[in-house]
Design a protein around this motif. Structure first.
Motif, PDB file in Angstrom:
ATOM      1  N   PRO A 103       0.522  -1.623  -0.207  1.00  0.00           N
ATOM      2  CA  PRO A 103       0.066   0.202   0.072  1.00  0.00           C
ATOM      3  C   PRO A 103       0.825   1.065  -0.076  1.00  0.00           C
ATOM      4  CG  PRO A 103       0.312  -0.745   2.232  1.00  0.00           C
ATOM      5  CD  PRO A 103       0.449  -1.460   1.365  1.00  0.00           C
ATOM      6  N   LYS A 104       0.021   2.565  -0.230  1.00  0.00           N
ATOM      7  CA  LYS A 104       0.723   4.013  -0.461  1.00  0.00           C
ATOM      8  C   LYS A 104       0.925   4.314   1.268  1.00  0.00           C
ATOM      9  CE  LYS A 104      -0.842   5.592  -4.887  1.00  0.00           C
ATOM     10  NZ  LYS A 104      -1.873   6.309  -5.934  1.00  0.00           N
ATOM     11  N   PRO A 105       2.437   5.432   1.980  1.00  0.00           N
ATOM     12  CA  PRO A 105       2.616   5.337   2.879  1.00  0.00           C
ATOM     13  C   PRO A 105       2.082   6.266   3.112  1.00  0.00           C
ATOM     14  CG  PRO A 105       4.002   6.004   1.453  1.00  0.00           C
ATOM     15  CD  PRO A 105       3.430   5.271   0.647  1.00  0.00           C
ATOM     16  N   THR A 106       0.819   6.952   4.130  1.00  0.00           N
ATOM     17  CA  THR A 106      -0.122   7.462   4.706  1.00  0.00           C
ATOM     18  C   THR A 106       0.678   8.141   6.628  1.00  0.00           C
ATOM     19  OG1 THR A 106      -1.870   7.959   5.609  1.00  0.00           O
ATOM     20  CG2 THR A 106      -1.233   5.458   5.641  1.00  0.00           C
ATOM     21  N   VAL A 107       0.586   9.392   6.388  1.00  0.00           N
ATOM     22  CA  VAL A 107       0.512  10.191   7.862  1.00  0.00           C
ATOM     23  C   VAL A 107      -0.135   9.914   8.104  1.00  0.00           C
ATOM     24  CG1 VAL A 107       2.047  11.693   6.552  1.00  0.00           C
ATOM     25  CG2 VAL A 107       0.052  12.087   6.930  1.00  0.00           C
ATOM     26  N   PHE A 108      -1.268   9.269   8.675  1.00  0.00           N
ATOM     27  CA  PHE A 108      -2.704   9.008   9.045  1.00  0.00           C
ATOM     28  C   PHE A 108      -2.198   7.281   9.876  1.00  0.00           C
ATOM     29  CE2 PHE A 108      -3.974  12.521   6.426  1.00  0.00           C
ATOM     30  CZ  PHE A 108      -4.364  12.642   6.984  1.00  0.00           C
ATOM     31  N   VAL A 109      -2.171   7.406  10.788  1.00  0.00           N
ATOM     32  CA  VAL A 109      -2.296   5.725  11.592  1.00  0.00           C
ATOM     33  C   VAL A 109      -3.516   4.713  11.636  1.00  0.00           C
ATOM     34  CG1 VAL A 109      -1.584   4.522  13.756  1.00  0.00           C
ATOM     35  CG2 VAL A 109      -0.417   7.086  13.078  1.00  0.00           C
ATOM     36  N   ARG A 110      -4.777   5.646  11.156  1.00  0.00           N
ATOM     37  CA  ARG A 110      -5.701   4.742  11.289  1.00  0.00           C
ATOM     38  C   ARG A 110      -5.683   4.608  10.002  1.00  0.00           C
ATOM     39  NH1 ARG A 110      -9.963   7.811  14.683  1.00  0.00           N
ATOM     40  NH2 ARG A 110      -8.977   8.013  16.715  1.00  0.00           N
ATOM     41  N   GLU A 111      -5.643   4.969   9.173  1.00  0.00           N
ATOM     42  CA  GLU A 111      -5.793   4.152   7.580  1.00  0.00           C
ATOM     43  C   GLU A 111      -4.244   3.643   7.014  1.00  0.00           C
ATOM     44  OE1 GLU A 111      -6.249   7.889   5.593  1.00  0.00           O
ATOM     45  OE2 GLU A 111      -7.896   8.449   6.320  1.00  0.00           O
ATOM     46  N   LYS A 112      -3.676   2.841   8.071  1.00  0.00           N
ATOM     47  CA  LYS A 112      -2.261   3.156   7.436  1.00  0.00           C
ATOM     48  C   LYS A 112      -2.751   1.478   7.300  1.00  0.00           C
ATOM     49  CE  LYS A 112       2.114   1.560   9.272  1.00  0.00           C
ATOM     50  NZ  LYS A 112       3.920   1.731   9.843  1.00  0.00           N
ATOM     51  N   GLN A 113      -2.831   0.754   5.907  1.00  0.00           N
ATOM     52  CA  GLN A 113      -2.270  -0.424   5.820  1.00  0.00           C
ATOM     53  C   GLN A 113      -1.014  -1.283   5.958  1.00  0.00           C
ATOM     54  OE1 GLN A 113      -4.901  -0.987   2.178  1.00  0.00           O
ATOM     55  NE2 GLN A 113      -6.668   0.137   3.136  1.00  0.00           N
ATOM     56  N   LEU A 114      -1.024  -2.570   6.251  1.00  0.00           N
ATOM     57  CA  LEU A 114       0.329  -3.766   5.970  1.00  0.00           C
ATOM     58  C   LEU A 114       0.045  -3.808   4.874  1.00  0.00           C
ATOM     59  CD1 LEU A 114       0.165  -5.412   9.278  1.00  0.00           C
ATOM     60  CD2 LEU A 114       0.833  -3.449   8.715  1.00  0.00           C
ATOM     61  N   PRO A 115       0.896  -4.562   3.578  1.00  0.00           N
ATOM     62  CA  PRO A 115       1.330  -5.311   2.869  1.00  0.00           C
ATOM     63  C   PRO A 115       0.890  -6.623   3.163  1.00  0.00           C
ATOM     64  CG  PRO A 115       3.526  -4.821   4.065  1.00  0.00           C
ATOM     65  CD  PRO A 115       2.384  -3.910   4.434  1.00  0.00           C
ATOM     66  N   THR A 116       1.028  -7.256   2.034  1.00  0.00           N
ATOM     67  CA  THR A 116       0.330  -8.632   1.635  1.00  0.00           C
ATOM     68  C   THR A 116       1.289  -9.120   0.641  1.00  0.00           C
ATOM     69  OG1 THR A 116      -1.606  -8.000   0.428  1.00  0.00           O
ATOM     70  CG2 THR A 116      -1.848  -8.452   2.690  1.00  0.00           C
ATOM     71  N   ALA A 117       1.253 -10.809   0.555  1.00  0.00           N
ATOM     72  CA  ALA A 117       2.035 -11.466  -0.555  1.00  0.00           C
ATOM     73  C   ALA A 117       1.228 -12.799  -1.616  1.00  0.00           C
ATOM     74  CB  ALA A 117       3.130 -11.522  -0.085  1.00  0.00           C
ATOM     75  N   SER A 118       1.222 -12.861  -2.531  1.00  0.00           N
ATOM     76  CA  SER A 118       0.983 -13.896  -2.792  1.00  0.00           C
ATOM     77  C   SER A 118       1.264 -15.023  -3.450  1.00  0.00           C
ATOM     78  CB  SER A 118      -0.015 -13.793  -3.450  1.00  0.00           C
ATOM     79  OG  SER A 118      -1.624 -12.994  -2.832  1.00  0.00           O
ATOM     80  N   VAL A 119       1.322 -16.106  -3.349  1.00  0.00           N
ATOM     81  CA  VAL A 119       2.915 -17.086  -3.978  1.00  0.00           C
ATOM     82  C   VAL A 119       2.215 -18.898  -4.573  1.00  0.00           C
ATOM     83  CG1 VAL A 119       5.122 -18.373  -3.356  1.00  0.00           C
ATOM     84  CG2 VAL A 119       4.496 -16.547  -2.145  1.00  0.00           C
ATOM     85  N   LEU A 120       2.455 -18.534  -5.873  1.00  0.00           N
ATOM     86  CA  LEU A 120       2.050 -19.612  -6.243  1.00  0.00           C
ATOM     87  C   LEU A 120       3.344 -20.410  -6.610  1.00  0.00           C
ATOM     88  CD1 LEU A 120      -0.116 -21.254  -8.152  1.00  0.00           C
ATOM     89  CD2 LEU A 120      -0.031 -19.701 -10.307  1.00  0.00           C
ATOM     90  N   LEU A 121       3.500 -21.382  -6.602  1.00  0.00           N
ATOM     91  CA  LEU A 121       3.915 -22.878  -6.416  1.00  0.00           C
ATOM     92  C   LEU A 121       3.677 -23.556  -7.745  1.00  0.00           C
ATOM     93  CD1 LEU A 121       4.975 -23.187  -2.588  1.00  0.00           C
ATOM     94  CD2 LEU A 121       6.439 -21.504  -4.233  1.00  0.00           C
ATOM     95  N   ASN A 122       4.621 -24.306  -9.069  1.00  0.00           N
ATOM     96  CA  ASN A 122       4.865 -25.181  -9.857  1.00  0.00           C
ATOM     97  C   ASN A 122       5.361 -26.666  -9.044  1.00  0.00           C
ATOM     98  OD1 ASN A 122       4.345 -26.315 -11.327  1.00  0.00           O
ATOM     99  ND2 ASN A 122       4.824 -25.370 -12.809  1.00  0.00           N
TER     100      ASN A 122
END
Length: 533
Positions: A156-175
């Protein structure tokens, strides 16, 4: 008129000896080229697809590796595949696999090296995210059982508001490679690898999926802690297989290979318990006991007839008051009286004997063991040399049972069970698959294809040799026909000189003359050469 003149000149040139020789030489060269091309076509190997859908980087590395291994290669139409001879496809694939080729089309941080001047901040962030995803995919692909992988990051984009702060997520596809699976520890390792590479990314926000669509990251769900994990199931399977292997190894020399079957079932306790006990023993002798504390009190009282002495607290006590002495008169003396009341108190505290014990029972203990053994009837040879199948005797059954008990670690207190059964095995007849006819076998078709290719090539070469090349060589080697000296043609010959039949007769007579008198023909040729000079 000019065109006709040029045509007549060309025909005259072809009818001349030099023109004929030149035309025959060109024809021979053309026919030999055609024969060589047909022969090379017959010897051309059959090319098969080695790799397809490869990136340009992998394609260059593969071509370099094929050149180093002296393996011929070709490109398919459009360059979408690399072709090699059919007999070297598998060999080339294995050798390329040892070099880690193909590596895949993922790009890493080398993408940042080609940044253009004036790129916006948004594109820089996108390129950085692509490079980070490529580097993570390369790291995951280095695991042995993973063939390819793809990583998707949602930062997510960085923000100065603590309440609107979101954590990054990741998805991994394995073959994964065919027939391979990931256990819980390997999945957790991939989750921690990805989460440690992205700031503020936790393992809970990493999702891992395999090529079959199975969610692998749920193996670490706390709600499933009451169930058996793959490591526990693997431990049970190893225990059972170990018991069966020990039983088979000790009974095979006795009953023969293939004459017994054994199965084991193990009940394992994976619970972990701790126990604390505090025991108090009865007290022993007081002399041997240890004192914790001791307290002693003592008091005494005495009484007289009257109080004497100086007024005060002491003289007011009964039997203690005395009259003050007269001036210049010595004080009278009186004997001391014995005490009337005496009191003593003593308290002693001894240590108490106490034992504290902590018992911790490890997980993985065997609660119960069950084993079943099936033994085939024995085969003996009678006096006539015939084989006879007989069941085992009671002594042999008891002997086998004793061996199995020792091999499995039988415990009566634990409640283990053992069942040994002797019976004749029922062998299932093997299914015989009908062999394909001779003309439908792959080897036959391949041989027929190769033989037909060689046959066609040989027929074309033979036809060109006997029908075209050989007549040309004969015509080129035939000397020119010169009329005999001092001879005049007859009237009949002169009249028919323009006809085709007379020319053929003239040619045959010249050949006959050359055969009968070659010396004369040689002289004629010499005279003809001299005249031309």
């Amino acid at each position: 008129m000019a065109a006709e003149t040029q045509t007549n000149a060309f025909n005259s040139f072809l009818q001349s000896p030099f023109g004929k020789n030149l035309a025959l030489g060109a024809g021979i060269a053309l026919v030999m080229s055609i024969m060589g091309a047909v022969w090379m076509w017959g010897q051309k190997p059959d090319y098969r697809v080695l790799l397809s859908n490869y990136s340009d980087r992998d394609g260059g590395a593969i071509i370099d590796a094929l050149q180093q291994m002296n393996i011929p290669y070709q490109y398919a139409e459009g360059g979408g595949a690399i072709l090699v001879p059919a007999e070297r496809v598998h060999d080339a694939r294995l050798k390329l696999a040892t070099q880690g080729l193909p590596k895949g089309g993922t790009v890493g941080f080398e993408l940042m090296e080609n940044q253009k001047l004036g790129v916006s901040q948004f594109l820089e962030q996108i390129n950085f995210q692509r490079a980070l995803e490529g580097e993570l995919a390369r790291s995951i692909n280095s695991i042995a059982i993973i063939q390819t992988s793809r990583v998707h990051l949602a930062i997510p984009k960085p923000t100065v508001f603590v309440r609107e702060k979101q954590l990054p997520t990741a998805s991994v596809l394995l073959n994964l490679y065919q027939g391979r699976t990931l256990d819980k520890q390997q999945v957790n390792a991939i989750m921690h690898l990805v989460s440690s590479s992205v700031p503020e990314l936790t393992t809970k926000n990493v999702t891992i999926v395999d090529q079959n669509g199975a969610l692998l990251s749920s193996l670490d769900n706390p709600a499933d802690n009451n169930q058996l994990d793959p490591n526990q199931l693997k431990y049970i399977q190893e225990l059972q297989n170990g018991i069966v292997h020990r039983i088979e190894s000790i009974l095979t020399p006795m009953v023969g290979a293939g004459n017994m079957r054994a199965e084991a079932s193990v009940d394992v306790d994976f619970s972990r318990s701790e126990q604390a006990a505090e025991t108090y023993k009865p007290n022993g002798n007081a002399e041997d006991a240890s004192k914790r504390s001791e307290q002693s009190n003592e008091s005494s009282n005495s009484d007289t007839d009257k109080a004497e002495g100086i007024p005060g607290a002491s003289s007011n006590q009964p039997g203690q008051a005395v009259a003050p002495p007269a001036p210049n008169t010595p004080a009278p003396t009186k004997a001391a009286t014995a005490p009337v009341n005496t009191q003593k108190e003593s308290t002693i505290n001894y240590e108490i004997d106490k034992t504290i014990r902590y018992d911790q029972h490890p997980m993985g203990n065997i609660k119960r063991l069950s084993v079943a053994v099936l033994v085939n009837n024995k085969t003996e040879i009678d006096e006539k040399g015939k084989s006879i199948v007989k069941p085992l005797t009671d002594a042999e059954k008891e002997q086998i049972t004793g061996l199995v008990r020792e091999a499995m670690g039988f415990s009566k207190d634990r409640g283990d069970s053992l069942n040994v059964v002797n019976t004749a095995f029922t062998l299932t007849p093997e299914e015989i698959l009908p062999e394909p006819s001779f003309w439908k076998q792959f080897a036959t078709l391949d041989m027929a294809k190769t033989g037909g290719q060689y046959l066609i090539s040989g027929l074309i070469i033979l036809y060109l040799f006997f029908a075209v090349l050989r007549p040309m060589i004969r015509r080129l080697s035939t000397p020119p026909i010169v009329p005999a000296p001092n001879t005049e043609p007859s009237d009949t010959d002169s009249k028919a000189s323009g006809t085709q039949s007379n020319q053929e007769d003239y040619l045959q007579s010249a050949k006959k003359m050359a055969t009968e008198d070659p010396q004369m023909v040689a002289n004629i040729v010499k005279n003809w050469v001299r005249e031309n000079d």
